[in-house]
Design an enzyme around this catalytic site. Structure first.
Site, PDB file in Angstrom:
ATOM      1  N   GLY A  47      25.452   4.597  18.170  1.00  0.00           N
ATOM      2  CA  GLY A  47      25.312   3.300  19.159  1.00  0.00           C
ATOM      3  C   GLY A  47      26.139   2.018  18.618  1.00  0.00           C
ATOM      4  N   LYS A 148      21.416  -0.106  -5.341  1.00  0.00           N
ATOM      5  CA  LYS A 148      21.460   0.306  -6.845  1.00  0.00           C
ATOM      6  C   LYS A 148      22.824   0.038  -7.512  1.00  0.00           C
ATOM      7  CE  LYS A 148      20.985   4.314  -9.871  1.00  0.00           C
ATOM      8  NZ  LYS A 148      20.348   5.726 -10.328  1.00  0.00           N
ATOM      9  N   HIS A 289     -12.080 -28.021   3.665  1.00  0.00           N
ATOM     10  CA  HIS A 289     -12.246 -27.125   2.555  1.00  0.00           C
ATOM     11  C   HIS A 289     -12.640 -25.628   2.833  1.00  0.00           C
ATOM     12  CE1 HIS A 289     -10.753 -30.487  -0.048  1.00  0.00           C
ATOM     13  NE2 HIS A 289     -11.842 -31.085   0.142  1.00  0.00           N
ATOM     14  N   ARG A 533     -25.717  -8.989   7.911  1.00  0.00           N
ATOM     15  CA  ARG A 533     -25.552 -10.058   7.253  1.00  0.00           C
ATOM     16  C   ARG A 533     -24.206 -10.453   7.144  1.00  0.00           C
ATOM     17  NH1 ARG A 533     -25.886  -8.229   0.864  1.00  0.00           N
ATOM     18  NH2 ARG A 533     -23.559  -7.720   0.462  1.00  0.00           N
TER      19      ARG A 533
END
Length: 537
Positions: A47, A148, A289, A533
């Site tokens: 393409g 590379k 904070h 919890r």
């Protein structure tokens, strides 16, 4: 063949022949035309070649160079010595040059490749086979080969680097500098590394591998930051490609760029306010904070903000404000009365933007949507020598999940407040204690080593605010209280009762649950257990 290192890469290397094979065709024709104008011979595939040729630009098909047609639905087209020899050959190595001459391999000086859209395919929810077909093979192989050999070959993998490439060629009479090629090689390896990370992460998820032997993390630079948590720390913000509504996908309308702490706190604020769906009414969360100092629902966003602000006005100064609806002018006006670092909301109307425009240091962010607290995903935390990885805390409870464990049961109004307090406690640093009354926090205790201390601090903040607001008693009187983890002893529970709490929500599961329940009964408290919890460290 034995590999030989280059003695010294040339400072500049000519670009006479380029191979272009891109999935993202953005800027392709303009780049090809610019290279051809500079006398560069173009090779291309599929393409990409068609788009270049259709634009009237001369280009050779790679198939013509290799002598092999593209085959197997395009899976095999560039995996050939005529391509990889041209990318990998060391131009200053006599053996390599001889091999090129013997086999008619032409040097490729520039590689422009971007990869099949694997990440986008996964994000669209494609099926397994479609995702597999969108794993690029030839592209990464060429990129690694060219990168590379950056002593001689320039590798470009991002559309945003096209202009930089052309500027480099113009500045160096059709050549690229070693420094430029090094930079492009680093970007190239980061791209293939991120690509492989996306593939391996997706595949682990597809196979149900919660703890794969190797896990790779990758990100794309979104912003270089002025500094980190402190001015002596350098920092940057990277996006991981997950399009979760929030600080990483938000549009910033005004104000200087976000800092490291701004980003961290804004994320905490928006994740918290997203717990409260707009259908349940306007909601506001104020963060300082990374901990909430005020969270509330209200009849309007202005009302929600004011109620959240009244939980702890002192801490709200210089904080982060998150809203669960479109910011309006009335709300913007009251927010602008104090110094605020960031306001984040799904949207903001023109009146609000005009009001905030007068506050040059205030950052306004819009997200177009809330994040989904029920969605999964992973969270990461670095430790020395490693990384802790866990599922996102998307645990949630409903009324049906609550277990009444005391003689007294909560009223309907108290149950609503208990669930509200529980959602807030999920976003408070442990040990977390949250007092709530009438859909608003009235005391938050965060991050203490002792749960009793968190309980006392939250109560003390409410006492201080009663003085500021001119109240005869702190708002913890008649409130409910949430604890992110179980009460290991009755002392924290009794401290909350002394502050005026009348109902408690906690996970349960302590060895002393019976003792704590007995203390609650003796204090006349209603208490429910969640069985879940929400530690947050």
């Amino acid at each position: 063949m034995t590999e030989h290192a280059t003695t010294l890469a040339p400072d500049t290397a000519p670009v006479q022949r380029a191979l272009i094979s891109v999935s993202d065709k953005t800027g392709l024709v303009d780049l090809a035309r610019a290279l051809a104008t500079r006398g560069v011979e173009l090779l291309s595939t599929g393409g990409s070649a068609k788009a270049i040729r259709d634009a009237g630009i001369a280009v050779r098909d790679v198939a013509e160079v290799t002598g092999f047609p593209e085959m197997m639905d395009g899976r095999v087209k560039t995996l050939h010595p005529m391509v990889h020899g041209g990318l990998l050959a060391l131009r200053d190595n006599a053996d390599h040059v001889s091999a090129m001459d013997e086999h008619g391999i032409g040097a490729i000086d520039l590689l422009v490749v971007n990869l099949y859209p694997f990440e986008e395919t996964v994000a669209k929810g494609a099926d397994y086979d479609t995702c597999i077909e969108n794993i690029d093979i030839g592209g990464p192989a060429m990129i690694r080969a060219a990168a590379k050999n950056h002593g001689f070959v320039t590798t470009v993998v991002d559309v945003e680097d096209y202009d930089a490439l052309l500027a480099e060629l113009d500045a160096n009479d059709g050549q690229t500098t070693y420094t430029f090629r090094q930079k492009m090689a680093q970007i190239a390896y980061a791209r293939t590394g991120a690509y492989d990370a996306a593939v391996s992460t997706w595949m682990a998820d597809a196979l149900g591998e919660a703890t794969p032997r190797r896990r790779v993390f990758a990100g794309t630079l979104a912003q270089s930051l002025r500094y980190g948590e402190n001015p002596h720390q350098s920092a940057a913000f990277y996006k991981d490609g997950v399009n979760r509504p929030g600080v990483s996908t938000a549009r910033q309308h005004q104000g200087k760029e976000l800092s490291y702490n701004n980003i961290n706190d804004t994320d905490a604020a928006f994740e918290l306010v997203s717990e409260f769906l707009p259908e349940g009414g306007p909601a506001c969360a104020i963060i300082k904070h990374a901990n909430p100092c005020g969270v509330a629902r209200g009849d309007t966003l202005k009302d929600a903000y004011q109620r959240a602000f009244d939980c702890d006005r002192t801490s709200a100064f210089g904080g982060i404000i998150a809203l669960n609806g479109v910011l309006d002018g009335d709300t913007a006006e009251v927010i602008s009365e104090i110094f605020t670092e960031v306001v984040i909301a799904p949207g903001a109307d023109q009146a609000a933007r005009d009001i905030f425009a007068r506050k040059k240091n205030l950052r306004l962010l819009t997200t177009e949507a809330l994040s989904d607290p029920a969605l999964g995903g992973l969270t990461y935390r670095q430790v020395s020598g490693g990384m802790l990885v866990q599922d996102r805390d998307n645990g949630a409870i409903t009324l049906d999940d609550l277990k009444v464990v005391t003689k007294k049961a909560p009223t309907d109004a108290q149950l609503a407040d208990l669930l509200f307090a529980w959602k807030v406690a999920k976003h408070v640093k442990s040990n977390a204690i949250v007092y709530v009354k009438d859909g608003a926090t009235v005391g938050v205790g965060a991050g203490q080593m002792s749960r009793v201390d968190s309980t006392r601090i939250a109560a003390r903040k409410s006492l201080d605010m009663a003085e500021v607001l001119g109240l005869s008693a702190p708002l913890t009187q008649g409130s409910v209280v949430a604890s992110d983890a179980f009460f290991p002893f009755p002392d924290g529970l009794l401290t909350a009762a002394e502050a005026g709490a009348v109902a408690v929500i906690q996970p349960g599961g302590s060895m002393r649950d019976d003792e704590v329940i007995k203390a609650a009964d003796e204090a006349g408290l209603a208490m429910v257990f969640t069985g879940m919890r929400h530690f947050r460290h």
